[in-house]
Write an enzyme that holds these catalytic residues in place. Structure first.
Site, PDB file in Angstrom:
ATOM      1  N   PHE A 271       1.096  -1.286  -0.102  1.00 39.83           N
ATOM      2  CA  PHE A 271       0.104  -0.049  -0.055  1.00 39.83           C
ATOM      3  C   PHE A 271       0.948   1.213  -0.081  1.00 39.83           C
ATOM      4  CE2 PHE A 271      -2.172  -3.286   2.573  1.00 39.83           C
ATOM      5  CZ  PHE A 271      -2.971  -3.643   1.645  1.00 39.83           C
ATOM      6  N   ILE A 496       2.534  -6.901  -5.442  1.00 38.84           N
ATOM      7  CA  ILE A 496       2.245  -6.641  -3.847  1.00 38.84           C
ATOM      8  C   ILE A 496       0.861  -7.358  -3.664  1.00 38.84           C
ATOM      9  CG2 ILE A 496       3.492  -4.663  -3.663  1.00 38.84           C
ATOM     10  CD1 ILE A 496       1.278  -2.966  -3.923  1.00 38.84           C
ATOM     11  N   GLY A 497       0.234  -8.313  -4.389  1.00 36.37           N
ATOM     12  CA  GLY A 497      -0.889  -8.890  -4.056  1.00 36.37           C
ATOM     13  C   GLY A 497      -2.062  -8.368  -5.020  1.00 36.37           C
ATOM     14  N   ARG A 659      -9.004   0.715 -20.606  1.00 36.84           N
ATOM     15  CA  ARG A 659      -9.489  -0.905 -20.927  1.00 36.84           C
ATOM     16  C   ARG A 659      -9.004  -1.835 -19.676  1.00 36.84           C
ATOM     17  NH1 ARG A 659      -6.073  -3.905 -25.073  1.00 36.84           N
ATOM     18  NH2 ARG A 659      -7.477  -5.729 -25.571  1.00 36.84           N
ATOM     19  N   GLN A 669      -9.242  -4.779  -6.927  1.00 38.97           N
ATOM     20  CA  GLN A 669      -8.509  -3.692  -6.621  1.00 38.97           C
ATOM     21  C   GLN A 669      -9.662  -2.773  -6.064  1.00 38.97           C
ATOM     22  OE1 GLN A 669      -5.044  -2.754  -6.550  1.00 38.97           O
ATOM     23  NE2 GLN A 669      -5.274  -5.045  -6.035  1.00 38.97           N
ATOM     24  N   VAL A 734      -5.908   0.772 -11.739  1.00 39.41           N
ATOM     25  CA  VAL A 734      -6.932   0.750 -10.892  1.00 39.41           C
ATOM     26  C   VAL A 734      -6.457   0.772  -9.575  1.00 39.41           C
ATOM     27  CG1 VAL A 734      -8.458  -0.488 -12.467  1.00 39.41           C
ATOM     28  CG2 VAL A 734      -7.072  -1.961 -11.422  1.00 39.41           C
ATOM     29  N   GLU A 736      -5.241   2.956  -7.120  1.00 34.61           N
ATOM     30  CA  GLU A 736      -5.696   3.750  -6.250  1.00 34.61           C
ATOM     31  C   GLU A 736      -7.134   4.195  -6.352  1.00 34.61           C
ATOM     32  OE1 GLU A 736      -2.360   4.829  -4.978  1.00 34.61           O
ATOM     33  OE2 GLU A 736      -1.653   3.896  -6.780  1.00 34.61           O
TER      34      GLU A 736
END
Lengths: 772, 362
Positions: A271, A496-497, A659, A669, A734, A736
């Site tokens: 994060f 980071i996942g 897209r 996310q 996507v 944030e």
């Protein structure tokens, strides 16, 4: 150290188990960009095969435990280490007075994302700059011995007076340094906002406060340094950029690139906390160099509160409009905290000059230096605070006007960016408003607050707009196509996942028409082709474009090889005439011409095609446009005003982010962002005791994030958008956007429910409840 | 975390031998502690807040049953787990107040581990107590209390002292206080019982002592007196910073016995989150006997319970909000139980659940 190990490089190699390479399950088959696929690293993660920074080991492992300062400012005058050293198994205790040599210039401690100023230098001097600062590292044969000994270390301090209270030091604010990658200072004023504000018939003015937040990924920050007999260091670090950590280790310790490899194949959330290498990295390397052994340092959850955080921020907004809702003035000032040593900056106020059409805009952003660690980017840095305040202020203005909050936003919809008078590269925000409002049922909303009560709860509906930049950086990628049809793509990217493994595999599989399980994407290794740090929602547009670029080079090679075949139907074909699908290459206008990829390789007698590609953004083209992602967030809350308890029972987030490459992971996310937005709205804050100058609720029992019972329906819509200016893929990002605007929507819904405006986040029960 | 020995005990007598002698303080370093679920003690050891030299594992002792007690009551073994207790049919049917209080606490995982005896001994979650890097009179007697004048948002409004303003964190204990539970303990000196009202202490000048339990005393059982009159009119309401897994800002255990004439025969109300122990004033309850079960009566009881409430801290760190919150909680709880019983069993944790975030009237 074991004799077995002492002089044998091969023994160490035997112990460094290769990292598991995520790949789609057998039988997944052909999948292309836009298809819903399972994450390719899922099995490795749920079966524990994916190993995180603290899960790597070596025969000669020593364990380091950090001792943290208890004072906020002053000098270390002495250490009492005898008790700690007497613990069986303790090897040594490193401090500023006893440590391997590092370079001393602040410049060498600057990582790729450092802001202006001089970074914190662990164990550099006797000075204490903040509470929780690492002051000693106990090294021992076992973690247990190190941990116990660490509790016995006593430190003498000469205490100096500290300042940690932003609100009491506002008079010390200063204009910040602008030296940070990605930061733009507030643009110059346009028009005459003060005069327009004074003259306008409808106006609002309010202050908004946001407390400190810490990232708190599930995986604690940790570094495992595996030392080879020749001194080479293989470092597993919790980071969002292996090359950033490698760069910093090389600079701080004067170790060449060939002496240090940093890996982060699996990262348990970050994060933003992994954008900058943290002190665990420097201390673990110090320990390894000192002991000439492998060393692991894992921070405790409490120590996760002793480096960067989202800064406490105070904002003032003034908005003015004509009676029909036309915005006449936007004034937005923010004051945030930073450390004494760096000017941590983020874009807080600029959004207010960009999101709506207004001719009179005045923005200001200042910092107050406090005795804290430098703040740090945390998901949607700046926008999380700035857009929140703007969107709550817009809601306040809508009630002042007696206008629907959505209608007010549509009235002031920006077709071009006001500050720079540039067009958007793409902007489907209007579609977000329309589709989101329809899905939510916004049309049925009564205008007046306090209109609906069910049982003991007031029900309210609120909405807000979200925005974030659509960035692209540069990256390299490599692709190796094997004769058997396996494709290996690599770049020093990070997952980071978020789903990097999955989306990159999907982009490559699409480009060459291969089954998803035939494609692997390798990341998380500083020796791989250069990639940016995973941050700013730019990884797909950046690394994804490099992946597609390198696959295109392989396409060209395959076409060339096919052309060379006897009587080739591809003899006159250009790249744009062919397509890759179902494991084959074929002429677009004559699909029956298909020839298998493996067949081309066999005919050409090639074992591998090995290509590299450098993706550079087209800056000349990009700078003619404002490039951004947008969202419209609608939510329903239920508020028991006797107790200030708020339940967010429904959220619809409609997002326009170019897209959507891998919809399943993109949706995850956004859902994660919405959950965090609810957290920002209702739960999350690090409380500082200003007398002690210390964060006090430093554990996950008392640092509140939502639990399952707090989260109800979350609905995600992706509005169709395709932006070939931001990236060749048409994709934006996507990471944030899911968070931005959510807290404002919740705040606005609380007002709609109760008629009480809460201008401080988190909106905990004490702030929301009807006063006593 | 310090080094310690870990010894399993097979019988109560053996456990009492193994714990060894100690001074009055149950917090001092170097002494023995019994360990059951370990859901709080292990945390405290990891934080260097408690540093026992010996852990005596009592999980093997035969104290894990829930059985009929004397005089129609129920006898809860100290080692029965919180979850077993809450879902035990006798508890759920006869003491829904206790079941709902347990289910309002912690998380399912913790309730599966935590023992009943341990629940009584859990320690405050005051930030300062938990951070060995700062002073705390409860952790290090005489070192000072930075919570006074500091971050007091979660702290006591009643019964605090100039040495300590911590709150007791348990939900279960608030219900046990309302139910007039009795704690059975055993030591080398024999067996004794402690009325629940006397089990937890106010901090006074010894905030290091949470309870009146001696160092070498082991809780063996918790006795619940018969309370059939409340089974249809009881509730545990908990107000907190999130819907689950947070300690109470304010909680209330309430039970009513209403006669056929609609008048109150008996009322019990205990508050959690407001003091160093579950807060109950029997004299205030007594004034409602024979009165109608109306909001006016409930308001009066709330005022009586909160008499002398004193907020701590300033600004966002203040707990002043707890006074009106507690007042309203008492009234809401009594209004709720006048209608029926709330189970807190999470069956209805959908979008339409009640004000406490969970639970329903049944």
């Amino acid at each position: 150290m074991s004799a077995l190990f002492k002089d044998s490089a091969s023994n160490l190699q035997a112990f460094i188990r290769p990292d598991v390479q995520p790949v789609a399950e057998p039988g997944t088959g052909h999948a292309v960009v836009g298809d819903k696929v399972k994450r390719v690293d899922g099995r490795a993660k749920v079966t524990g095969q994916a190993r995180y920074a603290a899960e790597h080991t070596a025969l000669d492992m020593a364990y380091g435990v950090v001792v943290s300062s208890t004072i906020a400012k002053g000098r270390i005058t002495g250490f009492h280490l005898d008790d700690a050293k007497a613990v069986p198994g303790v090897l040594d205790i490193l401090t500023h007075a006893h440590r391997p040599k590092t370079r001393s210039l602040g410049l060498f401690f600057k990582d790729m994302t450092a802001p202006g100023g001089t970074p914190f230098k662990p164990f550099h001097s006797e000075g204490v700059l903040y509470s929780g600062q690492p002051v000693a590292l106990v090294l021992a044969e076992t973690f247990e011995a190190a941990r116990y000994a660490a509790s016995l270390v006593r430190v003498d301090y000469e205490v100096e007076e500290h300042e940690t209270n932003l609100l009491e030091n506002l008079d010390r604010c200063h204009k910040p340094s602008r030296l940070k990658v990605g930061f733009s200072p507030p643009p110059k004023p346009t028009g005459d906002a003060d005069a327009a504000f004074a003259a306008a018939p409808v106006k609002i003015e309010a202050e908004y406060y946001s407390g400190v937040e810490h990232h708190n990924p599930m995986e604690m920050h940790a570094t495992t340094v595996l030392r080879a007999p020749d001194g080479h260091l293989t470092i597993y670090d919790k980071t969002q950029g292996s090359q950033n950590s490698r760069w910093m280790v090389s600079h701080v310790f004067g170790l060449g690139k060939d002496k240090v490899t940093v890996k982060n194949p699996f990262v348990g959330g970050a994060f933003g906390s992994g954008l900058r290498p943290q002190y665990n990295l420097i201390l673990a390397v110090m320990g390894s160099l000192h002991l000439k052994r492998s060393v692991r340092v894992v921070l405790t959850r409490q120590q996760m509160f002793t480096f960067g955080h989202r800064p406490e921020t105070l904002q003032r907004l003034k908005l003015a409009a004509d009676r029909d809702g036309t915005l006449q003035a936007v004034m937005h000032e923010a004051v945030a905290e930073t450390s004494r040593i760096e000017d941590y900056v983020e874009v807080v106020v600029n959004w207010s000059g960009q999101l709506y059409k207004c001719d009179n805009v005045k923005l200001d952003y200042k910092l107050v230096a406090l005795d804290q660690y430098s703040p740090m980017d945390m998901r949607a840095p700046g926008a999380a605070h700035g857009v929140h305040a703007l969107e709550v202020a817009m809601d306040e203005l809508s009630y002042e006007l007696g206008m629907c909050p959505l209608a007010l936003r549509l009235k002031n919809y920006a077709e071009r960016d006001s500050a720079n008078d540039l067009p958007y590269s793409s902007k489907e925000l209007r579609a977000c408003y329309t589709q989101g409002a329809e899905r939510f049922g916004w049309a049925d909303r009564p205008l007046a607050p306090r209109s609906r009560k069910e049982g003991s709860e007031w029900v309210g509906w609120g909405m807000a707009t979200g925005t974030w930049d659509a960035m692209q950086m540069f990256a390299r990628a490599r692709a190796v196509l094997h004769a058997d049809g396996r494709l290996e793509v690599s770049s020093a990217a990070t997952d980071i996942g978020t789903g990097t493994y999955t989306v990159m595999s999907l982009i490559a599989a699409t480009a060459l028409g291969l089954p998803l399980e035939s494609v692997t994407f390798q990341l998380g290794d500083s020796t791989l082709p250069v990639a940016p740090i995973e941050g700013g929602s730019a990884h797909v547009a950046t690394v994804g474009s490099a992946v597609e670029g390198v696959c295109e080079k392989i396409q060209k090679r395959l076409l060339k090889m096919a052309k060379a075949m006897p009587d080739s139907v591809f003899a006159k074909a250009r790249l744009e005439d062919v397509e890759f699908a179902a494991g084959t290459m074929r002429l677009r206008n004559t699909p029956s011409t298909s020839i298998s990829i493996t067949g081309i390789m066999a005919a050409a007698n090639e074992a591998v095609i090995d290509e590299k590609y450098l993706m550079l953004p087209n800056m000349l083209k990009q700078k003619k446009y404002i490039r951004a992602v947008h969202s419209a967030v609608f939510c329903e809350v239920r508020v028991d005003e006797d107790f200030g308890t708020v339940r967010v029972t429904r959220v619809v987030s409609a997002v326009a982010a170019g897209r959507i490459m891998s919809p399943t992971q993109a949706r995850s996310q956004i859902i994660g962002g919405v959950v965090w937005g609810i957290s920002q709205a209702l739960h999350e804050e690090t409380h500082s005791d200003h007398k002690l100058g210390r964060f006090m609720n430093h554990n996950l029992g008392e640092y509140h994030v939502p639990v399952n019972a707090d989260i109800h329906d979350i609905d995600v819509i992706f509005a169709a958008e395709d932006d070939r200016i931001v990236s060749r893929l048409g994709a934006k990002g996507v990471g944030e956007i899911g968070l931005v605007g959510v807290a404002a929507a919740v705040s606005n819904a609380i007002y709609h429910a109760t008629g009480q405006r809460v201008r401080s986040t988190p909106m905990t029960p004490d702030k929301v409840m009807r006063p006593g | 975390m310090n080094n310690f020995s870990f010894t399993p005990a097979r019988a109560v007598d053996a456990a009492l031998m193994q714990i060894g002698p100690g001074p009055g303080s149950t917090t001092a370093a170097g002494f023995g502690k019994f360990i059951a679920g370990g859901t709080n003690l292990i945390d405290l050891m990891k934080e260097n807040v408690m540093m026992p030299a010996r852990l005596v594992d009592i999980n093997g002792l035969p104290l894990d049953t829930i059985e009929a007690g004397s005089d129609g009551g129920l006898r809860l073994g100290a080692l029965a787990r919180n979850a077993e207790t809450a879902y035990h049919p006798e508890v759920a049917a006869r003491y829904p107040l206790l079941a709902s209080a347990i289910l309002a606490g912690a998380s399912p995982q913790i309730r599966n581990m935590a023992s009943n005896g341990g629940n009584l001994l859990q320690r405050t979650r005051c930030y300062y107590f938990y951070d060995a890097g700062v002073p705390c009179n409860k952790r290090v007697p005489g070192s000072g209390c930075p919570a006074i004048g500091g971050l007091a948002r979660q702290h006591a409004i009643l019964g605090a002292s100039e040495h300590c303003i911590a709150t007791h964190p348990s939900d279960m204990c608030v219900a046990l206080r309302a139910l007039n539970a009795v704690v059975q303990v055993q030591s080398p000196r024999g067996v004794r019982t402690i009325a629940f009202a006397d089990f937890h202490r106010l901090p006074g000048n010894r905030p290091d002592m949470d309870t009146t339990l001696a160092h070498d005393e082991l809780i063996t059982h918790i006795e619940l007196p018969a309370a059939p009159q409340f089974a249809q009119h009881s509730a545990y309401l908990k107000f907190r910073d999130r819907a689950s897994y947070a300690f109470a800002l304010v909680s209330v255990a309430a039970a009513l016995d209403i006669g056929d004439d609609g008048l109150i025969r008996e009322v019990r109300v205990a508050l959690g989150g407001v003091a160093h122990k579950p807060w109950r004033i029997e004299a205030a309850e007594a004034t409602l006997v024979g009165q109608p079960a109306t909001t006016e009566s409930f308001e009066r009881l709330a005022l009586g319970l909160l008499e002398g409430a004193e907020p701590k801290g300033l600004g966002l760190g203040s707990n002043a909000f707890k006074v009106p919150m507690a007042h309203r909680a008492v009234v809401r709880a009594l209004e709720t139980v006048a209608q029926g019983t709330v189970s807190n069993d999470g069956r209805d944790r959908g979008g339409e659940a009640g004000a406490a975030g969970e639970g329903s009237a049944s």
